[in-house]
Scaffold this motif. Structure first.
Motif, PDB file in Angstrom:
ATOM      1  N   GLN A  42       0.878  -1.180   0.000  1.00 50.26           N
ATOM      2  CA  GLN A  42       0.000   0.000   0.000  1.00 50.26           C
ATOM      3  C   GLN A  42       0.910   1.222   0.000  1.00 50.26           C
ATOM      4  N   PRO A  43       0.643   2.200  -0.872  1.00 45.32           N
ATOM      5  CA  PRO A  43       1.496   3.391  -0.873  1.00 45.32           C
ATOM      6  C   PRO A  43       1.485   4.115   0.476  1.00 45.32           C
ATOM      7  N   VAL A  44       2.600   4.711   0.834  1.00 52.73           N
ATOM      8  CA  VAL A  44       2.724   5.493   2.059  1.00 52.73           C
ATOM      9  C   VAL A  44       3.022   6.947   1.668  1.00 52.73           C
ATOM     10  N   THR A  45       2.415   7.900   2.368  1.00 47.20           N
ATOM     11  CA  THR A  45       2.588   9.307   2.017  1.00 47.20           C
ATOM     12  C   THR A  45       3.886   9.871   2.593  1.00 47.20           C
ATOM     13  N   PHE A  46       4.734  10.380   1.715  1.00 51.96           N
ATOM     14  CA  PHE A  46       5.948  11.108   2.095  1.00 51.96           C
ATOM     15  C   PHE A  46       5.788  12.571   1.668  1.00 51.96           C
ATOM     16  N   GLN A  47       6.671  13.420   2.189  1.00 51.46           N
ATOM     17  CA  GLN A  47       6.778  14.776   1.657  1.00 51.46           C
ATOM     18  C   GLN A  47       7.835  14.768   0.557  1.00 51.46           C
ATOM     19  N   HIS A  48       7.634  15.634  -0.443  1.00 52.98           N
ATOM     20  CA  HIS A  48       8.579  15.689  -1.559  1.00 52.98           C
ATOM     21  C   HIS A  48       9.856  16.423  -1.166  1.00 52.98           C
ATOM     22  N   MET A  49      10.967  15.933  -1.685  1.00 56.91           N
ATOM     23  CA  MET A  49      12.249  16.597  -1.493  1.00 56.91           C
ATOM     24  C   MET A  49      12.235  17.957  -2.187  1.00 56.91           C
ATOM     25  N   GLY A  50      13.016  18.906  -1.697  1.00 52.03           N
ATOM     26  CA  GLY A  50      13.198  20.141  -2.447  1.00 52.03           C
ATOM     27  C   GLY A  50      12.418  21.323  -1.927  1.00 52.03           C
ATOM     28  N   MET A  51      12.073  22.222  -2.820  1.00 50.00           N
ATOM     29  CA  MET A  51      11.643  23.552  -2.428  1.00 50.00           C
ATOM     30  C   MET A  51      10.212  23.676  -1.938  1.00 50.00           C
ATOM     31  N   GLY A  52       9.276  22.993  -2.565  1.00 51.35           N
ATOM     32  CA  GLY A  52       7.883  23.183  -2.194  1.00 51.35           C
ATOM     33  C   GLY A  52       7.404  22.133  -1.204  1.00 51.35           C
ATOM     34  N   VAL A  53       6.259  22.370  -0.599  1.00 50.16           N
ATOM     35  CA  VAL A  53       5.662  21.349   0.262  1.00 50.16           C
ATOM     36  C   VAL A  53       4.640  20.597  -0.582  1.00 50.16           C
ATOM     37  N   GLN A  54       4.826  19.291  -0.682  1.00 43.64           N
ATOM     38  CA  GLN A  54       4.005  18.504  -1.594  1.00 43.64           C
ATOM     39  C   GLN A  54       4.006  17.051  -1.119  1.00 43.64           C
ATOM     40  N   ASP A  55       2.841  16.404  -1.155  1.00 42.67           N
ATOM     41  CA  ASP A  55       2.760  14.987  -0.788  1.00 42.67           C
ATOM     42  C   ASP A  55       3.157  14.100  -1.967  1.00 42.67           C
ATOM     43  N   VAL A  56       3.767  12.969  -1.673  1.00 46.65           N
ATOM     44  CA  VAL A  56       4.057  11.971  -2.706  1.00 46.65           C
ATOM     45  C   VAL A  56       3.615  10.611  -2.175  1.00 46.65           C
ATOM     46  N   GLU A  57       2.886   9.864  -3.016  1.00 50.25           N
ATOM     47  CA  GLU A  57       2.480   8.504  -2.643  1.00 50.25           C
ATOM     48  C   GLU A  57       3.602   7.553  -3.064  1.00 50.25           C
ATOM     49  N   VAL A  58       4.272   6.986  -2.068  1.00 48.54           N
ATOM     50  CA  VAL A  58       5.499   6.217  -2.324  1.00 48.54           C
ATOM     51  C   VAL A  58       5.220   4.716  -2.328  1.00 48.54           C
ATOM     52  N   TYR A 115      29.128  32.473  -1.555  1.00 47.66           N
ATOM     53  CA  TYR A 115      29.063  31.777  -2.845  1.00 47.66           C
ATOM     54  C   TYR A 115      28.341  32.625  -3.885  1.00 47.66           C
ATOM     55  N   ASP A 116      28.712  32.429  -5.153  1.00 48.08           N
ATOM     56  CA  ASP A 116      28.039  33.147  -6.240  1.00 48.08           C
ATOM     57  C   ASP A 116      26.757  32.435  -6.654  1.00 48.08           C
ATOM     58  N   ILE A 117      26.791  31.102  -6.549  1.00 52.14           N
ATOM     59  CA  ILE A 117      25.645  30.301  -6.996  1.00 52.14           C
ATOM     60  C   ILE A 117      25.389  29.230  -5.930  1.00 52.14           C
ATOM     61  N   VAL A 118      24.119  29.040  -5.550  1.00 51.69           N
ATOM     62  CA  VAL A 118      23.784  28.015  -4.559  1.00 51.69           C
ATOM     63  C   VAL A 118      22.671  27.127  -5.114  1.00 51.69           C
ATOM     64  N   VAL A 119      22.930  25.812  -5.125  1.00 52.06           N
ATOM     65  CA  VAL A 119      21.935  24.832  -5.563  1.00 52.06           C
ATOM     66  C   VAL A 119      21.613  23.959  -4.358  1.00 52.06           C
ATOM     67  N   SER A 120      20.308  23.727  -4.105  1.00 54.76           N
ATOM     68  CA  SER A 120      19.929  22.899  -2.956  1.00 54.76           C
ATOM     69  C   SER A 120      18.913  21.850  -3.373  1.00 54.76           C
ATOM     70  N   THR A 121      19.044  20.646  -2.821  1.00 62.89           N
ATOM     71  CA  THR A 121      18.028  19.616  -3.063  1.00 62.89           C
ATOM     72  C   THR A 121      17.030  19.578  -1.913  1.00 62.89           C
ATOM     73  N   THR A 122      17.191  20.466  -0.960  1.00 62.92           N
ATOM     74  CA  THR A 122      16.271  20.449   0.175  1.00 62.92           C
ATOM     75  C   THR A 122      15.738  21.854   0.447  1.00 62.92           C
ATOM     76  N   LEU A 123      14.680  21.897   1.227  1.00 61.23           N
ATOM     77  CA  LEU A 123      14.001  23.163   1.500  1.00 61.23           C
ATOM     78  C   LEU A 123      14.914  24.125   2.257  1.00 61.23           C
ATOM     79  N   VAL A 124      14.926  25.387   1.840  1.00 62.47           N
ATOM     80  CA  VAL A 124      15.720  26.400   2.548  1.00 62.47           C
ATOM     81  C   VAL A 124      14.769  27.432   3.156  1.00 62.47           C
ATOM     82  N   PRO A 125      15.204  28.133   4.215  1.00 61.10           N
ATOM     83  CA  PRO A 125      14.334  29.137   4.835  1.00 61.10           C
ATOM     84  C   PRO A 125      13.942  30.244   3.853  1.00 61.10           C
ATOM     85  N   ASP A 126      12.774  30.860   4.087  1.00 59.65           N
ATOM     86  CA  ASP A 126      12.235  31.870   3.167  1.00 59.65           C
ATOM     87  C   ASP A 126      13.203  33.021   2.903  1.00 59.65           C
ATOM     88  N   ASN A 127      13.960  33.425   3.935  1.00 55.46           N
ATOM     89  CA  ASN A 127      14.798  34.620   3.763  1.00 55.46           C
ATOM     90  C   ASN A 127      15.963  34.423   2.791  1.00 55.46           C
TER      91      ASN A 127
END
Lengths: 160, 94
Positions: free
Chosen positions: A85-101, B52-64
């Motif tokens: 059964q899929p389990v809900t994770f949060q997506h990696m990266g910038m936005g907040v988003q659910d992913v069914e894993v 740094y001149d350029i920053v790439v992140s795979t994870t969430l960073v604070p709004d500021n």
């Protein structure tokens, strides 16, 4: 180091779990029982996932790559979880988003310079539609490992 | 020489993959001499992102600091890589 050196049938799980806590407990406890990670690993994985989620959406279904700092790891290993059964994770990266894993690679990693090849192989596998379909149809631990190794060979030769 | 930081939550997993891909991309585009790569974990870097001149992140960073940071997740999923490289290239040439 190559992917085949860090995976094994004993670290493959077919799971029917409700949430990430239950998933992490099952997979991390097994890594700990085999002496591959320290007793602090499970808590560290849970904490890390909260702060920096590891879910990734692919074309077919979500994948998660839970991992934590090297200090909790004794020996490098990758545990594979196929979720009934899929389990809900949060997506990696910038936005907040659910992913069914439906597929989990739990990483027990140490030095980054040693594992580029392993991680690149995992990333190319999860971008490969045929692999993603095949791996979720497996019915035995051996079949999962064989599928991973078959597709690893294909993706390595395609990259050359 | 531009300084390019690639960071993730632990500094050992996804940033390793992204660093490998960016290194290959720099090589393919003859940009190796223009960029120095750094790989790290987010908690070690948040207070000194301006180094740094350029920053790439795979994870969430604070709004500021959000405006300064490029999302590196496209290199993990394969979606949106061209746009991401476009942003990096713009900063290399700026």
């Amino acid at each position: 180091m190559e992917l085949k050196n860090v995976i094994s049938e004993k670290l493959v799980f077919f799971l029917d779990v409700r949430d990430t806590d239950e998933l992490f407990e099952t997979m991390a406890t097994s890594l700990q029982e085999k002496g591959l990670v320290k007793s602090s690993y499970l808590q560290a994985i849970k904490q890390r996932e909260k702060e920096f989620p590891t879910g990734l959406a692919t074309e077919q279904f979500g994948v998660a790559l839970p991992h934590t700092d090297a200090e909790h790891v004794n020996e490098e290993a990758i545990s594979i979880g196929i979720l009934r059964q899929p389990v809900t994770f949060q997506h990696m990266g910038m936005g907040v988003q659910d992913v069914e894993v439906k597929l989990v690679f739990m990483l027990a990693l140490q030095k980054p310079e040693n594992q580029l090849e392993v991680l690149q192989t995992v990333m190319s596998l999860i971008q490969n539609k045929a692999f993603m379909e095949a791996v979720t149809k497996c019915t035995s631990e051996k079949e999962v490992i064989d599928t991973v190794l078959n597709f690893t060979e294909v993706s390595v030769s395609n990259n050359k | 020489m531009k300084k390019l930081l690639i960071m993730c939550g632990t500094g050992i997993a996804t940033s390793t993959v992204v660093t490998g891909k960016v290194r290959d991309w720099l090589k393919d585009n003859n940009l190796e001499d223009k960029v120095q790569l750094f790989q790290s974990k987010i908690t070690d870097e948040l207070n000194r992102l301006d180094d740094y001149d350029i920053v790439v992140s795979t994870t969430l960073v604070p709004d500021n600091v959000r405006d300064k940071v490029i999302d590196g997740v496209p290199l993990l999923t394969g979606f949106g890589t061209e746009e991401m490289y476009g942003k990096i290239l713009e900063l290399i040439n700026s």
